[in-house]
Write an enzyme that holds these catalytic residues in place. Sequence first.
Site, short mmCIF file in Angstrom:
data_model
loop_
_atom_site.label_atom_id
_atom_site.label_comp_id
_atom_site.label_asym_id
_atom_site.label_seq_id
_atom_site.Cartn_x
_atom_site.Cartn_y
_atom_site.Cartn_z
CG HIS A 81 -1.77 1.24 1.32
ND1 HIS A 81 -2.95 1.03 2.02
CD2 HIS A 81 -1.76 2.40 0.63
CE1 HIS A 81 -3.57 2.25 1.79
NE2 HIS A 81 -2.93 3.02 0.99
CD GLU A 123 0.35 5.43 -0.50
OE1 GLU A 123 0.81 5.33 0.63
OE2 GLU A 123 -1.05 5.62 -0.41
CG HIS A 127 1.90 8.63 2.90
ND1 HIS A 127 1.57 9.14 3.99
CD2 HIS A 127 0.94 8.02 2.11
CE1 HIS A 127 0.36 8.78 3.97
NE2 HIS A 127 -0.20 8.03 2.99
#
Length: 230
Positions: A81, A123, A127
Amino acid sequence: MLLTPSAAQAQSPACVAPDRVPVPRLEQPRRGEPVRKVPVAGYLLSMSWSPQRCAGVRNPRDARDRFQCSGENGRFGWVLHGLWPEAGDPGYPQWCRPAKIVPQPVLKKHMCMTPSAQLLQHEWAKHGTCMSPHPAAYFRAAEILFRAVRFPDMTRLAAAPQTAGSVRRAFAAVNPGVKEAMIAVAADRDGWLDEVRLCLGPRMKPQQCRPFQKGLADRRSVRVRPMPRD
C-alpha cells in the site's frame, strides 16, 4: 532491516508491467485536509492483502482495477500500500510538497509492487513528498523494505479462524528480529483481513508500534480471504 527477501505470497510471480502505464491524475489534499510538515519520528510499511481488495471491486476488468484484479497479470497476494512517514503522535506528515505526475519509468518499475498507477501517484503526493524530493528515491526505499518482508502461509491462515494476535504471531514467526509488538493488523468492517503494517523507527528498522499505530487488539476475530483459484 533484519529481514531476508522472500517472494512467498507477495507479488504475483507472473506479473509483468505493461509497456505503457496509464497516466494517473494529479493528487492534491481534499478540502479541509491539512498540509502537515512535522518532524519524522518513524515509518509504517503498510501492506495490503490483494484477494481482499479485489473481492470488493464491482468489476475486476474496469480500467482502475484490471491490472490487480482481473487475473490477466497473475494472482496477487501481498502488495505494498505504501511507506508512510510517521510523527510522534497521530498527526503524521502529509502533502509536504506539490507533487508532479510520477514519471513513466518509475510507475512501470513499481507496478508489480503496488499494482495501481493512481495509488502510486497518491502515495507519492501524500506521503513520499515528506521524505524525498524525488519519486524514484522514495519508491526505491519502499521497494527495499517491502522485498525484505517474509510472509506467512496465507493458505493455512485462511483455512482456520484467526485473531489479530494470531496474524501478528504468524508474521513474527517468519521474520527474524521482528516481534509481535512491531506489527499492526487492520481489517474491514466485516472483519476480513485487510492490511498488515510494520512499525519502523527513524532509521527504518523494526520497532515497537506506538499506541496509536497498533491497529486491532489481539483478541479481535479476523477472517482471511484465500487466494482465488485459477
